[in-house]
Design a protein around this motif. Structure first.
Motif, PDB file in Angstrom:
ATOM      1  N   GLY A 103      -0.548   7.055   3.099  1.00 22.62           N
ATOM      2  CA  GLY A 103       0.771   7.558   2.753  1.00 22.62           C
ATOM      3  C   GLY A 103       0.685   8.870   2.004  1.00 22.62           C
ATOM      4  O   GLY A 103      -0.413   9.359   1.694  1.00 22.62           O
ATOM      5  N   GLN A 104       1.853   9.425   1.688  1.00 27.76           N
ATOM      6  CA  GLN A 104       1.858  10.771   1.117  1.00 27.76           C
ATOM      7  C   GLN A 104       1.146  10.879  -0.226  1.00 27.76           C
ATOM      8  O   GLN A 104       0.653  11.951  -0.571  1.00 27.76           O
ATOM      9  CB  GLN A 104       3.279  11.313   1.027  1.00 27.76           C
ATOM     10  N   THR A 105       1.047   9.789  -0.946  1.00 27.79           N
ATOM     11  CA  THR A 105       0.305   9.849  -2.209  1.00 27.79           C
ATOM     12  C   THR A 105      -1.205   9.939  -1.978  1.00 27.79           C
ATOM     13  O   THR A 105      -1.952  10.291  -2.895  1.00 27.79           O
ATOM     14  CB  THR A 105       0.607   8.613  -3.069  1.00 27.79           C
ATOM     15  N   GLU A 106      -1.653   9.620  -0.765  1.00 29.05           N
ATOM     16  CA  GLU A 106      -3.081   9.694  -0.424  1.00 29.05           C
ATOM     17  C   GLU A 106      -3.412  10.872   0.488  1.00 29.05           C
ATOM     18  O   GLU A 106      -4.572  11.045   0.880  1.00 29.05           O
ATOM     19  CB  GLU A 106      -3.534   8.391   0.258  1.00 29.05           C
TER      20      GLU A 106
ATOM     21  N   THR B 109       0.692   8.547   7.427  1.00 29.23           N
ATOM     22  CA  THR B 109       2.039   7.986   7.390  1.00 29.23           C
ATOM     23  C   THR B 109       2.721   8.473   6.116  1.00 29.23           C
ATOM     24  O   THR B 109       2.130   9.188   5.313  1.00 29.23           O
ATOM     25  CB  THR B 109       2.003   6.450   7.407  1.00 29.23           C
ATOM     26  N   TYR B 110       3.958   8.073   5.931  1.00 29.66           N
ATOM     27  CA  TYR B 110       4.653   8.424   4.690  1.00 29.66           C
ATOM     28  C   TYR B 110       4.427   7.372   3.607  1.00 29.66           C
ATOM     29  O   TYR B 110       4.527   7.667   2.426  1.00 29.66           O
ATOM     30  CB  TYR B 110       6.142   8.613   4.961  1.00 29.66           C
ATOM     31  N   THR B 111       4.151   6.156   4.011  1.00 36.10           N
ATOM     32  CA  THR B 111       3.805   5.076   3.083  1.00 36.10           C
ATOM     33  C   THR B 111       2.601   4.336   3.656  1.00 36.10           C
ATOM     34  O   THR B 111       2.267   4.481   4.831  1.00 36.10           O
ATOM     35  CB  THR B 111       4.973   4.101   2.898  1.00 36.10           C
ATOM     36  N   GLY B 112       1.953   3.521   2.831  1.00 40.04           N
ATOM     37  CA  GLY B 112       0.835   2.741   3.330  1.00 40.04           C
ATOM     38  C   GLY B 112      -0.510   3.316   2.936  1.00 40.04           C
ATOM     39  O   GLY B 112      -0.632   4.088   1.981  1.00 40.04           O
TER      40      GLY B 112
ATOM     41  N   ARG C  53       9.089  14.021   2.699  1.00 38.73           N
ATOM     42  CA  ARG C  53       8.151  14.141   1.586  1.00 38.73           C
ATOM     43  C   ARG C  53       8.923  14.362   0.296  1.00 38.73           C
ATOM     44  O   ARG C  53       9.960  15.041   0.285  1.00 38.73           O
ATOM     45  CB  ARG C  53       7.192  15.309   1.816  1.00 38.73           C
ATOM     46  N   THR C  54       8.421  13.815  -0.790  1.00 39.04           N
ATOM     47  CA  THR C  54       9.060  14.022  -2.091  1.00 39.04           C
ATOM     48  C   THR C  54       8.833  15.464  -2.546  1.00 39.04           C
ATOM     49  O   THR C  54       7.893  16.137  -2.102  1.00 39.04           O
ATOM     50  CB  THR C  54       8.498  13.061  -3.145  1.00 39.04           C
TER      51      THR C  54
ATOM     52  N   ASP D 181      12.722   7.163   6.716  1.00 41.16           N
ATOM     53  CA  ASP D 181      12.223   7.751   5.463  1.00 41.16           C
ATOM     54  C   ASP D 181      11.045   8.688   5.712  1.00 41.16           C
ATOM     55  O   ASP D 181      10.037   8.659   5.005  1.00 41.16           O
ATOM     56  CB  ASP D 181      11.822   6.643   4.481  1.00 41.16           C
ATOM     57  N   ASN D 182      11.184   9.532   6.715  1.00 44.04           N
ATOM     58  CA  ASN D 182      10.115  10.475   7.067  1.00 44.04           C
ATOM     59  C   ASN D 182      10.288  11.798   6.332  1.00 44.04           C
ATOM     60  O   ASN D 182      10.318  12.861   6.927  1.00 44.04           O
ATOM     61  CB  ASN D 182      10.048  10.691   8.581  1.00 44.04           C
TER      62      ASN D 182
END
Length: 343
Positions: free
Chosen positions: A35-38, A29-32, A273-274, A270-271
């Motif tokens: 999420g993108q940090t993982e 996912t993008y969060t959760g 990526r930073t 909010d799909n």
């Protein structure tokens, strides 16, 4: 090691092998939780040093005169066969026919699909993936192609450094409705939930692109979603496409990332990526930074006001000079008359 210990060890290893999910089975996912940090924990390429999207600083780009205008091949030759569009839980994907391609690159690239990224806060709240001079767009369209000269299909090409070519089109909001994008937006209601698919009337894909295909930024990067393979030659157009606020609202609020049978509905928002570090990569431009810089509306307003004020100031100065000349001319005439001897 005795037979009992060996048996226990084999049981533990077997348990690990059977319970550890493969990367392609992981629901990201993008969060959760994933999420993108993982992402990099499950998809190692997401931690690479050539990731996308990126921040483009126009004054730091390198002008490359060899970058010629791109040539869409077959984009307008949509025929009568409908396009397949589906909700994959992350975005709306429109599959493209294999006769569509892209020229102007070292190899011939065949079109595969296009998809969108967006936010949740309406105009001026972000949603695009790439940024230019710290300015984000409201949404972003990606048209994905694979190198059909070197590789047999998308699956093989996406793992190769020269395998993919993606067009990035930044989308902002304006006053008028973009009729071309209605070819997509009008059918989103039929794929509201993940895994739903619909066939839509074919249309001229080139109408989604900017008019100026000769001004763009080019760099080597990656897919912006897992597995984040660093296989993409990116072309990010300088010209931005406009859609109306109502069209953006539809894009941001009509789709769900959840399936129809899921008890809890989750809006697909909010799909994007930073931006990722450039890590010494060079962003090339097909135009010079000076000629390629676009003025903001505030800068245009300031220039117009400045020109108007300058014209007014110049008019005042000219009027003052004229009046001064007239004054001294009249004074000179009076002095001549007074200085004449009486007859």
């Amino acid at each position: 090691m005795d037979s009992l210990g060996l048996c226990i060890l084999l049981m533990v290893l077997c348990f690990q092998w059977t319970t550890a999910p493969a990367a392609e089975e992981i629901t990201w996912t993008y969060t959760g939780l994933v999420g993108q940090t993982e992402w990099s924990e499950y998809f190692p390429d997401c931690a690479g040093n050539a990731q996308s999207p990126v921040e483009v600083v126009t004054t730091q780009t390198k002008y490359d005169p060899s970058l010629l205008p791109l040539t869409p091949l077959g984009y307008s030759q949509h025929g009568n066969k409908p396009f397949a569009m589906y909700n994959n839980g992350h975005t709306a994907v429109i599959e493209l026919p294999e006769w569509m391609g892209l020229g102007g690159l070292p190899w011939l690239y065949t079109a595969v699909q296009m998809h969108l990224h967006w936010g949740s806060g309406g105009p001026s709240h972000g949603g695009g993936e790439h940024t230019v001079n710290e300015m984000s767009a409201d949404a972003e369209l990606h048209v994905v192609h694979y190198n059909s000269e070197l590789y047999p299909n998308m699956s093989k090409a996406m793992t190769q450094s020269d395998g993919l070519a993606v067009l990035g089109i930044l989308i902002v909001t304006g006053e008028e409705t973009n009729l071309a994008f209605n070819n997509i937006l009008n059918y989103l209601g039929r794929i509201r939930h993940a895994d739903q698919k619909v066939f839509i009337p074919a249309f001229d894909v080139q109408t989604l692109l900017p008019e100026d295909l000769g001004r763009y930024f080019r760099y080597n990067g990656s897919l912006t979603t897992p597995p984040c393979h660093q296989s993409v030659t990116w072309t990010l157009f300088n010209e931005r496409i406009q859609i109306s606020p109502a069209q953006l609202l539809k894009l941001e609020t009509i789709l769900y990332s959840s399936k129809a049978e899921d008890p809890d509905r989750m809006l697909l928002q909010d799909n994007y990526r930073t931006t990722q570090p450039l890590n010494h990569r060079v962003v090339f431009a097909s135009f010079s930074a000076e000629s390629g810089r676009e003025l903001t509306s505030g800068e245009v307003t300031a220039i117009v006001i400045g020109v108007m004020c300058g014209c007014v100031g110049l008019a005042v100065i000219i009027r003052f000079i004229v009046k001064t000349i007239r004054f001294f001319t009249l004074l000179h005439r009076e002095s001549v008359v007074l200085g004449r001897p009486s007859q």
